[in-house]
Design a protein around this motif. Structure first.
Motif, short mmCIF file in Angstrom:
data_model
loop_
_atom_site.label_atom_id
_atom_site.label_comp_id
_atom_site.label_asym_id
_atom_site.label_seq_id
_atom_site.Cartn_x
_atom_site.Cartn_y
_atom_site.Cartn_z
N GLY A 207 -9.70 32.38 -48.65
CA GLY A 207 -9.03 31.08 -48.49
C GLY A 207 -10.04 29.87 -48.33
O GLY A 207 -9.87 28.85 -48.93
N ILE A 208 -10.88 30.23 -47.46
CA ILE A 208 -11.94 28.91 -46.82
C ILE A 208 -12.75 28.90 -48.29
O ILE A 208 -13.04 27.59 -48.60
N LEU A 209 -13.22 29.89 -48.92
CA LEU A 209 -14.01 29.65 -49.98
C LEU A 209 -13.32 28.83 -51.12
O LEU A 209 -14.03 28.16 -51.87
N GLN A 210 -12.10 29.23 -51.44
CA GLN A 210 -11.31 28.42 -52.56
C GLN A 210 -11.36 27.07 -52.13
O GLN A 210 -11.43 26.07 -53.12
N ARG A 211 -11.02 26.68 -50.99
CA ARG A 211 -11.18 25.20 -50.55
C ARG A 211 -12.40 24.65 -50.69
O ARG A 211 -12.41 23.43 -51.26
N LYS A 225 -19.04 30.12 -60.82
CA LYS A 225 -20.00 31.28 -60.35
C LYS A 225 -21.04 30.82 -59.53
O LYS A 225 -21.11 31.65 -58.27
N GLN A 226 -21.65 29.84 -59.65
CA GLN A 226 -22.83 29.50 -58.97
C GLN A 226 -22.40 28.80 -57.62
O GLN A 226 -22.88 29.14 -56.60
N PHE A 227 -21.14 28.01 -57.60
CA PHE A 227 -20.59 27.35 -56.50
C PHE A 227 -19.98 28.54 -55.60
O PHE A 227 -20.18 28.48 -54.64
N VAL A 228 -19.33 29.56 -56.23
CA VAL A 228 -18.68 30.59 -55.57
C VAL A 228 -19.66 31.43 -54.80
O VAL A 228 -19.78 31.58 -53.44
N GLU A 229 -21.01 31.71 -55.45
CA GLU A 229 -21.94 32.40 -54.58
C GLU A 229 -22.69 31.74 -53.74
O GLU A 229 -22.77 32.36 -52.59
N ARG A 230 -22.90 30.48 -53.86
CA ARG A 230 -23.53 29.56 -52.68
C ARG A 230 -22.66 29.58 -51.65
O ARG A 230 -23.30 29.68 -50.61
N GLU A 231 -21.50 29.10 -51.56
CA GLU A 231 -20.44 28.97 -50.74
C GLU A 231 -20.06 30.15 -49.93
O GLU A 231 -20.18 30.09 -48.67
N PHE A 232 -20.16 31.49 -50.75
CA PHE A 232 -20.16 32.70 -50.01
C PHE A 232 -21.14 32.92 -48.81
O PHE A 232 -21.11 33.23 -47.92
#
Length: 243
Positions: A207-211, A225-232
């Protein structure tokens, strides 16, 4: 007033349907606005119904049994758990619903695409453990789950002293998948109750990653994909799930 459908299930209708249901029972209470005023006089207020997971009657005792077993193991057992789950991110995730504009001006609309670029991610988290893997397009079968997730993550989920948690998806509980975990010496949580995402802390991470990803404004699959991996990685490095 309790209103039921043809199946005998309770429903929560609109004010107009409440007014109609009253007339069908011989009580004319007026229009929808009249119903609203009457409800306010009776100190009722309209609030959003919280979303919850649909469960079967047998789920409650299973969840209670699981919780009691975990309590008997103590807080130390939680430090050995590795929680996993899957999530589909897409570029249509809306950003902030509100915006500051000058008086008399209108904010720019939030554009949402129905078939926007998306990525399918799988992740596992635990104390000092974090790993994210992306699927290629297509449905996740037991063969793909083993080849694209379990094999790359094997050094993590088969580490000594840890217990791997996965939900009851078909690809996860297939005989071939469980046989692979058994052969590789992976200890997994065998009593995880069905339909219990609220017990999995990784759901909060999703939920936090989605925001956070939405604020990055990805427009292509590669950017997403790049943003998801970086934010994770940045989010979990902030101290969460650290010893």
């Amino acid at each position: 007033m309790k209103v039921v459908n043809k199946k005998g299930e309770q429903v929560y209708p609109s004010l107009r349907l409440l007014s109609r249901a009253a007339r069908e029972r011989g009580v004319n209470i007026g229009t929808a606005n009249t119903v609203r005023r009457l409800l306010h006089r009776l100190h009722f207020t309209c609030r959003a119904r919280p979303r919850t997971v649909w469960r079967k009657p047998e789920d409650a005792p299973r969840r209670l049994k699981f919780a009691r077993e975990e309590l008997r193991l103590g807080a130390g057992a939680l430090r050995t758990r590795l929680f996993s789950d899957e999530k589909i991110f897409d570029c249509a995730v809306p950003t902030s619903r509100k915006a500051w504009v000058r008086k008399g001006s209108r904010p720019r609309p939030r554009r949402e695409e129905r078939w926007s670029p998306s990525v399918h991610a799988w992740a596992v988290i635990g104390i000092d453990v974090r790993c994210i893997i992306f699927f290629e397009s297509g449905s996740v079968t037991k063969e793909r789950y083993i080849a694209e997730v379990l094999k790359p993550a094997l050094p993590i989920i088969s580490a000594p002293g840890v217990t791997f948690m996965q939900d009851g998806a078909r690809a996860h509980t297939a005989a071939q998948t469980l046989a692979y975990l058994e052969r590789r010496g992976v200890k997994w949580l065998r009593n995880w109750p069905a339909r219990s995402p609220d017990l999995n802390p990784i759901e909060n991470v999703w939920g936090i990653l989605q925001r956070r990803v939405a604020t990055c404004g990805p427009t292509t699959r590669e950017e997403l994909k790049q943003f998801v991996e970086r934010e994770f990685r940045e989010f979990l490095l902030c101290g969460m799930f650290e010893a």
